[in-house]
Scaffold this active site. Structure first.
Site, PDB file in Angstrom:
ATOM      1  N   LYS A 168      30.827 -36.687 -57.443  1.00  0.00           N
ATOM      2  CA  LYS A 168      31.713 -36.258 -56.360  1.00  0.00           C
ATOM      3  C   LYS A 168      32.670 -37.392 -56.014  1.00  0.00           C
ATOM      4  CE  LYS A 168      32.027 -36.396 -51.982  1.00  0.00           C
ATOM      5  NZ  LYS A 168      33.486 -36.485 -51.760  1.00  0.00           N
ATOM      6  N   GLU A 243      25.761 -49.339 -53.398  1.00  0.00           N
ATOM      7  CA  GLU A 243      26.748 -50.421 -53.412  1.00  0.00           C
ATOM      8  C   GLU A 243      27.597 -50.257 -52.176  1.00  0.00           C
ATOM      9  OE1 GLU A 243      29.592 -52.458 -53.506  1.00  0.00           O
ATOM     10  OE2 GLU A 243      30.440 -51.591 -55.358  1.00  0.00           O
ATOM     11  N   GLU A 376      40.794 -64.356 -43.281  1.00  0.00           N
ATOM     12  CA  GLU A 376      40.681 -65.254 -42.150  1.00  0.00           C
ATOM     13  C   GLU A 376      40.191 -66.632 -42.595  1.00  0.00           C
ATOM     14  OE1 GLU A 376      38.468 -62.163 -41.454  1.00  0.00           O
ATOM     15  OE2 GLU A 376      36.519 -63.060 -41.071  1.00  0.00           O
TER      16      GLU A 376
HETATM   17  P1  ADP Z   1      34.861 -45.111 -46.846  1.00  0.00           P
HETATM   18  O1  ADP Z   1      34.817 -45.984 -48.041  1.00  0.00           O
HETATM   19  O2  ADP Z   1      36.139 -44.411 -46.582  1.00  0.00           O
HETATM   20  O3  ADP Z   1      34.232 -45.682 -45.622  1.00  0.00           O
HETATM   21  P2  ADP Z   1      32.559 -43.443 -47.201  1.00  0.00           P
HETATM   22  O4  ADP Z   1      31.593 -44.494 -47.447  1.00  0.00           O
HETATM   23  O5  ADP Z   1      32.416 -42.654 -45.948  1.00  0.00           O
HETATM   24  O6  ADP Z   1      34.030 -43.908 -47.328  1.00  0.00           O
HETATM   25  O7  ADP Z   1      32.601 -42.429 -48.425  1.00  0.00           O
HETATM   26  C1  ADP Z   1      32.291 -42.745 -49.747  1.00  0.00           C
HETATM   27  C2  ADP Z   1      31.936 -41.440 -50.439  1.00  0.00           C
HETATM   28  O8  ADP Z   1      30.819 -40.861 -49.782  1.00  0.00           O
HETATM   29  C3  ADP Z   1      33.031 -40.372 -50.421  1.00  0.00           C
HETATM   30  O9  ADP Z   1      33.005 -39.668 -51.651  1.00  0.00           O
HETATM   31  C4  ADP Z   1      32.597 -39.480 -49.276  1.00  0.00           C
HETATM   32  O10 ADP Z   1      33.072 -38.154 -49.403  1.00  0.00           O
HETATM   33  C5  ADP Z   1      31.099 -39.508 -49.421  1.00  0.00           C
HETATM   34  N1  ADP Z   1      30.343 -39.221 -48.187  1.00  0.00           N
HETATM   35  C6  ADP Z   1      30.662 -39.541 -46.911  1.00  0.00           C
HETATM   36  N2  ADP Z   1      29.703 -39.140 -46.051  1.00  0.00           N
HETATM   37  C7  ADP Z   1      28.727 -38.560 -46.791  1.00  0.00           C
HETATM   38  C8  ADP Z   1      27.452 -37.971 -46.500  1.00  0.00           C
HETATM   39  N3  ADP Z   1      26.992 -37.880 -45.256  1.00  0.00           N
HETATM   40  N4  ADP Z   1      26.714 -37.501 -47.535  1.00  0.00           N
HETATM   41  C9  ADP Z   1      27.161 -37.602 -48.801  1.00  0.00           C
HETATM   42  N5  ADP Z   1      28.348 -38.140 -49.135  1.00  0.00           N
HETATM   43  C10 ADP Z   1      29.130 -38.620 -48.160  1.00  0.00           C
END
Ligand code: ADP
Length: 467
Positions: A168, A243, A376
């Site tokens: 995904k 990660e 920084e």
């Molecule tokens: P960012 O790097 O913008 O902070 P996230 O860590 O929220 O992003 O997202 C990284 C990936 O995890 C994206 O593909 C996002 O759609 C997915 N994601 C975010 N929340 C969830 C969740 N609760 N369960 C599964 N996948 C998630």
């Protein structure tokens, strides 16, 4: 989306728009996957695992992965342009990401038929040995900062080990992962081996993390989301690689060769507009050279060009309005806490572009306890203090040490709480195991360690009776 070897719409027929961050204008309409699509992808991936992939001779699997590596290289221009358009990153960076993606498939293609088990001495009348076996269907949830490179980083070793994949991508940047799966089919991956279901976090993302058919999950993203994904995986005790990013330090000792250090330090923070898990964002410097270093960094940062990724500037926009607001917010908070802006600090509109641009920013007079999200400078006195400041963070992804003294470099490196430590350089190759200490995560990507992460061992023991 790519499911079972075909390019298909979502079951619901819904789509979402992917936006060019340089302009804020939509550039593509992407299938919006949800639970139903994820469920179908996991089922076909499982059928492909049992039927078409795991039992195929390793050399044949390796050869298909090598063909995919070559196809990625052949289509480098197209892939780099797509990556640059979708993420806003400068074209030269997108080209590098595509080359790295090809290299992941090449590296793991060569390893497919070299995944060895062990024979284990127990007794002269017994035979015991272990083998490394694939898990089955691996789920991959990836972020928007390096869509093609991280797709390749996580899918290549999973497939090499004999698993099949459902990936995904992040909702902000799905285009190159979809294209990569198409190229996989062209290279000869059987249908169902590499599936991509784009969609939103709370729909496709959550469905994948919670799916009982996922036998291992690889997640790259933020710490907060990582916690949620771990909790979702607890339901089925799904093993994980996490990660989660970092706040990585450069330690600059007084005898460092600044001509060599400064370009690398600047590159380590402006690359991908700072949106890199390994961004070297804390410059921890011996107070005797602080003003020299700050001035050199200022000059270099002030001279950078900003613009649309496809026009190949030094630095592109941030990925979205929400990231832009977040960065601006952090810089504001840092100033309130007493930090001073050496250069940058403002939103900007290069060439009147309406995208999510923020000036490259350097803050000085930062105390270790300040919460900052740009580059920084923090001063230290003595190596013990340098090490304490460097390790004084919940994260532990990478660290860099700049000095001409090998003893000092190695002594300090041995005390870094980080998964990777660089001496007089920064940034890693495909071959070097990569991952976090502390809240930067666990498990390793890259190198042979990652390949083993996508296998589980089975030990077989037999007691031999006299014939
Ligand atoms: P960012 O790097 O913008 O902070 P996230 O860590 O929220 O992003 O997202 C990284 C990936 O995890 C994206 O593909 C996002 O759609 C997915 N994601 C975010 N929340 C969830 C969740 N609760 N369960 C599964 N996948 C998630």
């Amino acid at each position: 989306m790519i499911v079972d070897g075909e390019s298909v719409r979502s079951r619901s027929g819904r789509t979402f728009e992917s936006v060019d961050p340089s302009t804020g204008v939509p550039v593509a309409s992407v299938a919006r996957g949800d639970l139903e699509d994820v469920d179908r992808a996991v089922r076909v991936a499982n059928a492909a695992f049992e039927g078409r992939w795991r039992r195929r001779p390793p050399a044949e699997r390796g050869s298909i992965l090598l063909d995919l590596a070559n196809l990625i290289s052949d289509r480098a221009d197209e892939l780099a342009a797509l990556e640059s358009l979708d993420t806003g990153k400068p074209l030269h960076e997108a080209r590098l990401d595509v080359a790295v993606a090809a290299r992941y498939f090449e590296y793991y293609a060569g390893a497919v038929d070299k995944i060895f088990g062990q024979t284990i001495p127990v007794s002269s009348d017994a035979l015991a040995f272990s083998s490394r076996e694939p898990f089955g269907v691996v789920g991959h949830i990836i972020p928007w900062n390096y869509p093609i490179a991280i797709s390749a980083r996580t899918v290549a070793p999973a497939l090499a080990a004999g698993n099949t994949s459902v990936l995904k991508p992040a909702e902000q940047a799905s285009l190159t992962p979809i294209r990569l799966a198409e190229l996989g089919l062209e290279a000869g991956l059987p249908p169902g081996v590499f599936n991509v279901v784009p969609g939103f976090a709370e729909e496709a993302g959550r469905a994948l993390a919670e799916h009982s058919g996922i036998r291992r999950l690889s997640f790259t993203g933020s710490l907060e989301t990582g916690r949620e994904v771990m909790a979702a995986c607890a339901a089925h005790v799904t093993p994980l690689t996490m990660e989660l990013g970092g706040k990585s330090p450069h330690l600059i000792f007084a005898d460092a060769d600044l001509r060599r250090a400064v370009p690398t330090i600047v590159e380590a923070i402006i690359h991908n507009a700072g949106q890199t898990c390994t961004a070297g964002s804390r410059v921890i410097v011996d107070r005797r050279i602080e003003s020299d270093l700050t001035e050199l960094l200022r000059q270099r940062l002030a001279g950078l060009t900003l613009g649309r990724g496809l026009d190949d500037p030094d630095m592109g926009p941030l990925i979205s309005q929400s990231q832009l607001d977040r960065v601006a917010g952090y810089v504001g908070v840092a100033q309130e806490q007493g930090a001073t802006i050496v250069v940058g600090g403002e939103r900007t509109r290069p060439g009147d572009l309406d995208g999510y641009f923020f000036q490259p920013t350097l803050l000085a007079d930062v105390q270790p306890e300040h919460v900052v999200a740009s580059q920084e400078v923090i001063r230290f006195q003595g190596v013990e203090e340098a090490i304490r400041i460097a390790n004084d963070t919940p994260y532990g992804l990478t660290a860099a040490i700049w000095t001409s003294d090998l003893d000092l470099a190695m002594w300090t490196a041995n005390r870094m709480e980080a998964g990777q430590v660089f001496i007089n350089c920064y940034g890693a190759g495909v071959e070097l195991p990569f991952g976090g200490w502390k809240q930067s995560g666990f498990g390793r990507e890259k190198g042979m360690e990652a390949l083993l992460e996508y296998t589980q061992s089975r030990t077989i023991a037999a007691v031999l009776a006299k014939p």
